[in-house]
Design an enzyme around this catalytic site. Structure first.
Site, short mmCIF file in Angstrom:
data_model
loop_
_atom_site.label_atom_id
_atom_site.label_comp_id
_atom_site.label_asym_id
_atom_site.label_seq_id
_atom_site.Cartn_x
_atom_site.Cartn_y
_atom_site.Cartn_z
N ARG A 299 22.32 75.44 9.72
CA ARG A 299 21.31 74.39 9.55
C ARG A 299 19.90 74.96 9.48
NH1 ARG A 299 24.87 71.59 13.07
NH2 ARG A 299 23.68 72.18 14.91
N SER B 283 37.26 76.04 16.54
CA SER B 283 36.65 74.79 17.01
C SER B 283 37.68 73.75 17.47
CB SER B 283 35.79 74.20 15.89
OG SER B 283 34.87 73.29 16.42
N CYS C 145 39.41 71.35 26.08
CA CYS C 145 39.31 70.39 27.18
C CYS C 145 40.33 69.26 27.03
CB CYS C 145 37.90 69.82 27.27
SG CYS C 145 36.64 71.11 27.26
N TYR D 249 20.27 48.05 35.17
CA TYR D 249 21.03 47.24 36.14
C TYR D 249 21.42 45.87 35.59
CZ TYR D 249 22.01 43.86 39.75
OH TYR D 249 22.61 42.86 40.46
P1 FAD Z 1 36.34 79.89 23.95
O1 FAD Z 1 36.20 78.46 23.67
O2 FAD Z 1 37.46 80.35 24.80
O3 FAD Z 1 36.42 80.64 22.56
C1 FAD Z 1 36.50 82.02 22.47
C2 FAD Z 1 37.30 82.39 21.24
O4 FAD Z 1 37.04 83.75 20.95
C3 FAD Z 1 38.80 82.26 21.45
O5 FAD Z 1 39.36 81.37 20.52
C4 FAD Z 1 39.32 83.67 21.25
O6 FAD Z 1 40.54 83.71 20.54
C5 FAD Z 1 38.22 84.32 20.42
N1 FAD Z 1 38.15 85.77 20.60
C6 FAD Z 1 38.11 86.46 21.77
N2 FAD Z 1 38.02 87.78 21.54
C7 FAD Z 1 38.00 87.94 20.20
C8 FAD Z 1 37.94 89.07 19.37
N3 FAD Z 1 37.84 90.31 19.87
N4 FAD Z 1 37.96 88.88 18.04
C9 FAD Z 1 38.02 87.63 17.53
N5 FAD Z 1 38.10 86.53 18.27
C10 FAD Z 1 38.08 86.68 19.60
N6 FAD Z 1 35.06 72.84 30.17
C11 FAD Z 1 34.37 71.73 30.47
O7 FAD Z 1 33.14 71.78 30.55
N7 FAD Z 1 35.01 70.53 30.67
C12 FAD Z 1 36.36 70.41 30.58
O8 FAD Z 1 36.91 69.31 30.75
C13 FAD Z 1 37.11 71.57 30.29
N8 FAD Z 1 38.46 71.52 30.22
C14 FAD Z 1 39.15 72.64 29.88
C15 FAD Z 1 40.54 72.56 29.79
C16 FAD Z 1 41.28 73.68 29.43
C17 FAD Z 1 42.76 73.59 29.35
C18 FAD Z 1 40.60 74.91 29.17
C19 FAD Z 1 41.37 76.13 28.76
C20 FAD Z 1 39.23 74.99 29.27
C21 FAD Z 1 38.49 73.87 29.63
N9 FAD Z 1 37.11 73.92 29.77
C22 FAD Z 1 36.41 72.79 30.07
C23 FAD Z 1 36.37 75.17 29.58
C24 FAD Z 1 35.80 75.27 28.17
O9 FAD Z 1 36.82 75.04 27.26
C25 FAD Z 1 35.20 76.64 27.99
O10 FAD Z 1 34.16 76.80 28.92
C26 FAD Z 1 34.64 76.84 26.60
O11 FAD Z 1 35.62 76.68 25.63
C27 FAD Z 1 34.05 78.24 26.47
O12 FAD Z 1 33.62 78.47 25.18
P2 FAD Z 1 33.54 79.93 24.59
O13 FAD Z 1 33.04 79.77 23.19
O14 FAD Z 1 32.78 80.80 25.50
O15 FAD Z 1 35.02 80.48 24.62
#
Ligand code: FAD
Length: 558
Positions: free
Chosen positions: A21, A38, A42, A425
Site C-alpha cells: 500500500r 495468512s 486463532c 450506557y
Molecule cells: P506465525 O503466525 O506463526 O507465522 C510464521 C510463519 O513463518 C509460519 O507459517 C512458518 O511456517 C513460517 N516460517 C518459519 N520459518 C520459516 C522459514 N525459515 N522460511 C519460510 N517460512 C518460515 N493469539 C492471539 O492473540 N489470540 C488468540 O486467540 C490466539 N489463538 C491462537 C490459537 C492457536 C492454536 C495458535 C497456534 C496461536 C494462537 N495465537 C493467538 C497466537 C498467534 O497466532 C500468534 O501470536 C501469531 O500468529 C504470530 O504471528 P507471527 O507472524 O509471528 O508467526
C-alpha cells in the site's frame, strides 16, 4: 526497493500488504515454508470443535488473492535456509522441487513465528501425540479425532490448552488437563484464574494442577500419560500446549542479537542488530509497555501491528513501536478471562510499587434481565495512580472492560481518569457507573484517603507488614445468614445496619479490617467507623475475593 519477508502469516502477511500500500513499485517477495499463507491460527481450536464448520474460512487470504490484489510475489513451500548479510541475500529451498537459490534483498523482514515446545520426555514423538500450530497440525488432529478419540490429555493449561479442552468436550471427549504450575493461564495472577479452574471442572474437565507428564507410552487403549504421582492417564490423543519458542535459528546463524529467552532483539523501529533486517511477531523480543523489560509475547495483535510498522519503516516512514501490553483474552466454556498490562506477580518480581483493588460488578444494570457477574482486578501506582495492569474474569462484558483499561494503560491514564471516563450506557450494555468508573472511584478514593483499604494479605497478617499491636480485628458486616453460610475464620459478625447502635462493642485501640461480600457494605461501614474515631479499613473485594484464594480456609460454610 526490494523487500523480502520470511513467514507468511500474521506478521509477515501484514508487513507485505502494508508495504504494497505504501510502495506500489516495490518488489515484495513473501516466502512461506508451508502450503498456506495468512491463515487464522486463532480459529484452529474452534474448527476442531466444530464451531467453525468450513476449513476454507480459516484461510483468511489465499496466495492467489495476495498475488492479484497486492501484486506480491508469494512463494509457498519455500523454506528460507540462511541469510548472507554481507551479500544481502537469503538462501531459499523450494520444498516441492528441492531446488535452492539465492534471493537478494534491500530490506528483510523476519516473521518466522514461534514453534510449540515439545517437552523432553519419553514418548513425545508417538503417533497420537500432537502440537497445534497450523492447518497441517489441525488436519492431522482432525483425522485422529474422526477415527474415534474417547479420552484426550492436554499438557499445559495455557490459552491454547484451555481452548482445546473446551472444543474436545464439545465433541464429547473426556478431557484431562495436566498443568505443571499451580494455576492455569500463567500470565494472570493465580486468584484470578480460580473461576476458570472452577468452570473447567464444572464442565467435566479433569484439571490436574502442579503436575507434569513424565512419560507417554503406547498401551492397548491407545496412550498412557504417566505422572510423577504414579497416576496414569489413558487417552487416544495427547496434545501438548506447553508454550512456544521463537524460531530464531536464521537470526542466530546470521549473527543477529537474540535475547536470553531466544527472541530476536529489535529496537523501537523493529530493526534487529542489522538495520536492514527487521524482526516481528512471535520470533521477536520487544519492550514491555509497563515495565520496560525485554519480553516475548506470542499474540496475534502485536504480531500484526509490528508487521505493519516494520513495513512502514522499511518504506521510509518514521515509526516508534510503543511496546507490548500483553492484552489477551480467552473464553473457557461460559467463563471469560482477560488481562492487560502488568500482573501483580510481575510488579512484585520487578520491585515496582503498586496498589490493587478488586471489585465484583455486574456486566450491566442489575435490574435489566440477564446481568452476568465479573471480577475485576486493577493494579496502579500508589503515588500517581497510573493504571499499571488489569485482569477480569467472568461472563459477558469482560472483553469491553479490559479493552477500555488497555487503552487507559496505553494513554498513561490514572485511576482519577477512570473516574471521569464517559462510557456508553443503556441498561443492556453497562451501568451509569460502569465497572471501569467504579474501579476508578474505589482506587481514587483509596489514594485520596477517603476509602482506606486493606489488602487481604495484610488483614490476615500474612504479608509480613505486621500490625503495631497485632493482627487487626476482622469485622464481618454482612447479615448473620451470610456469615453463617461462610466467613473468614476468626471474624466477628456485626451487620452493617446494626453498626451505629453497637459501636461500643468495638475496640478503639485496635485496627479493624472490615469486610462484606464484595466491598460495598464494607466501604459504608468503614466510613461510619472512621467518622466515629475507629481505625478501620475495608478489605477490598470482600469475602468474594477471599474465596478466590482456594488455599484460604472458610469457617461456618456448609
Ligand atoms: P506465525 O503466525 O506463526 O507465522 C510464521 C510463519 O513463518 C509460519 O507459517 C512458518 O511456517 C513460517 N516460517 C518459519 N520459518 C520459516 C522459514 N525459515 N522460511 C519460510 N517460512 C518460515 N493469539 C492471539 O492473540 N489470540 C488468540 O486467540 C490466539 N489463538 C491462537 C490459537 C492457536 C492454536 C495458535 C497456534 C496461536 C494462537 N495465537 C493467538 C497466537 C498467534 O497466532 C500468534 O501470536 C501469531 O500468529 C504470530 O504471528 P507471527 O507472524 O509471528 O508467526
Amino acid at each position: 526497493m526490494k523487500l523480502v519477508i520470511v513467514g507468511g502469516v500474521a506478521g509477515g502477511a501484514s508487513a507485505a500488504a502494508r508495504a504494497r500500500r505504501l510502495a506500489d513499485d516495490a518488489q515484495i517477495v513473501l516466502l512461506e515454508r508451508g502450503p498456506d499463507v495468512s491463515f487464522a491460527n486463532c480459529g484452529l481450536p474452534y474448527y476442531l470443535g466444530g464451531e467453525i464448520t468450513e476449513r476454507d474460512k480459516l484461510l483468511v487470504v489465499t496466495p492467489e488473492r495476495l498475488r492479484e490484489r497486492y501484486k506480491l510475489d508469494v512463494r509457498t513451500n519455500s523454506l528460507v535456509e540462511s541469510i548472507d548479510r554481507k551479500a544481502k541475500t537469503v538462501q531459499v529451498r523450494d520444498l516441492l522441487s528441492g531446488r535452492t537459490y539465492q534471493e537478494p534483498y534491500d530490506k528483510l523482514i523476519l516473521a518466522p513465528g514461534a514453534a510449540p515446545v515439545r517437552p523432553d520426555i519419553p514418548g513425545v514423538d508417538l503417533p497420537g501425540v500432537f502440537t497445534l500450530r497450523n492447518l497441517h497440525d489441525t488436519d492431522r488432529i482432525e483425522q485422529t479425532l474422526d477415527a474415534g478419540v474417547r479420552q484426550a490429555v492436554i499438557l499445559g493449561g495455557g490459552f491454547i490448552g484451555l481452548e482445546l479442552a473446551e472444543n474436545f468436550v464439545r465433541r464429547g471427549i473426556t478431557t484431562t488437563i495436566v498443568e505443571r504450575n499451580g494455576q492455569v493461564l500463567m500470565p494472570l495472577d493465580p486468584e484470578m484464574t480460580t473461576p476458570v479452574a472452577d468452570e473447567l471442572r464444572r464442565q467435566g474437565v479433569e484439571l490436574l494442577l502442579g503436575q507434569a507428564a513424565e512419560a507417554i507410552q503406547c498401551v492397548p487403549e491407545g496412550l498412557a500419560v504417566r505422572l510423577p504421582s504414579g497416576q496414569t492417564l489413558l487417552a487416544q490423543m495427547v496434545v501438548m500446549g506447553v508454550g512456544v519458542r521463537p524460531e530464531n535459528h536464521l537470526a542466530v546463524a546470521a549473527g543477529l542479537d537474540v535475547a536470553p529467552r531466544g527472541g530476536i532483539r529489535v529496537n523501537a523501529q523493529l530493526q534487529t542488530s542489522d538495520p536492514d533486517i527487521y524482526a516481528v511477531g512471535d520470533a521477536s523480543a520487544v519492550r514491555d509497555f509497563v515495565t520496560g523489560e525485554e519480553v516475548q509475547v506470542p499474540l496475534a495483535g502485536p504480531a500484526n501491528r509490528q508487521g505493519r510498522l516494520a513495513a512502514d519503516h522499511a518504506c521510509g516512514r518514521a515509526v516508534h513501536y510503543r511496546g507490548t501490553q500483553g492484552t489477551a483474552i480467552v473464553r473457557v466454556f461460559h467463563c471469560t478471562a482477560a488481562i492487560t498490562g502488568a500482573s501483580e506477580k510481575t510488579l512484585r518480581r520487578t520491585g515496582r510499587a503498586y496498589r490493587k483493588i478488586y471489585l465484583h460488578p455486574a456486566q450491566h444494570a442489575g435490574y435489566y434481565p440477564g446481568a452476568e457477574a465479573m471480577t475485576l482486578k486493577l493494579l496502579f501506582d500508589p503515588q500517581s495512580g497510573q493504571v499499571l495492569g488489569a485482569q477480569a474474569v467472568g461472563g459477558a462484558g469482560v472483553d469491553k472492560r479490559i479493552d477500555v483499561l488497555a487503552v487507559a494503560i496505553q494513554a498513561g491514564m490514572t485511576v482519577f481518569d477512570l473516574e471521569e471516563m464517559e462510557l456508553a450506557y443503556a441498561p443492556q450494555f453497562g451501568a451509569a457507573k460502569d465497572p471501569v468508573n467504579m474501579a476508578g472511584f474505589i482506587a481514587a478514593g483509596m489514594l485520596r484517603g477517603d476509602h482506606p483499604q486493606i489488602d487481604l494479605e495484610t488483614a490476615l497478617g500474612r504479608d509480613g507488614a505486621g500490625q503495631a499491636d497485632g493482627k487487626p480485628l476482622l469485622l464481618d458486616v454482612r447479615t448473620p445468614q451470610e456469615y453463617a453460610a461462610g466467613h473468614i475464620p476468626g471474624a466477628t459478625n456485626l451487620p452493617l445496619d446494626e453498626l451505629r447502635p453497637r459501636l461500643a462493642e468495638l475496640p478503639r485501640q485496635r485496627d479493624i479490617a472490615v469486610y462484606c461480600q464484595v466491598g460495598q457494605r464494607g466501604y459504608l461501614a468503614t466510613r461510619i467507623l472512621r467518622q466515629a474515631g475507629f481505625r478501620a479499613a475495608n478489605v477490598g473485594g470482600g469475602f468474594k475475593t477471599y474465596r478466590l484464594f482456594p488455599q484460604r480456609k472458610e469457617a461456618g460454610a456448609g
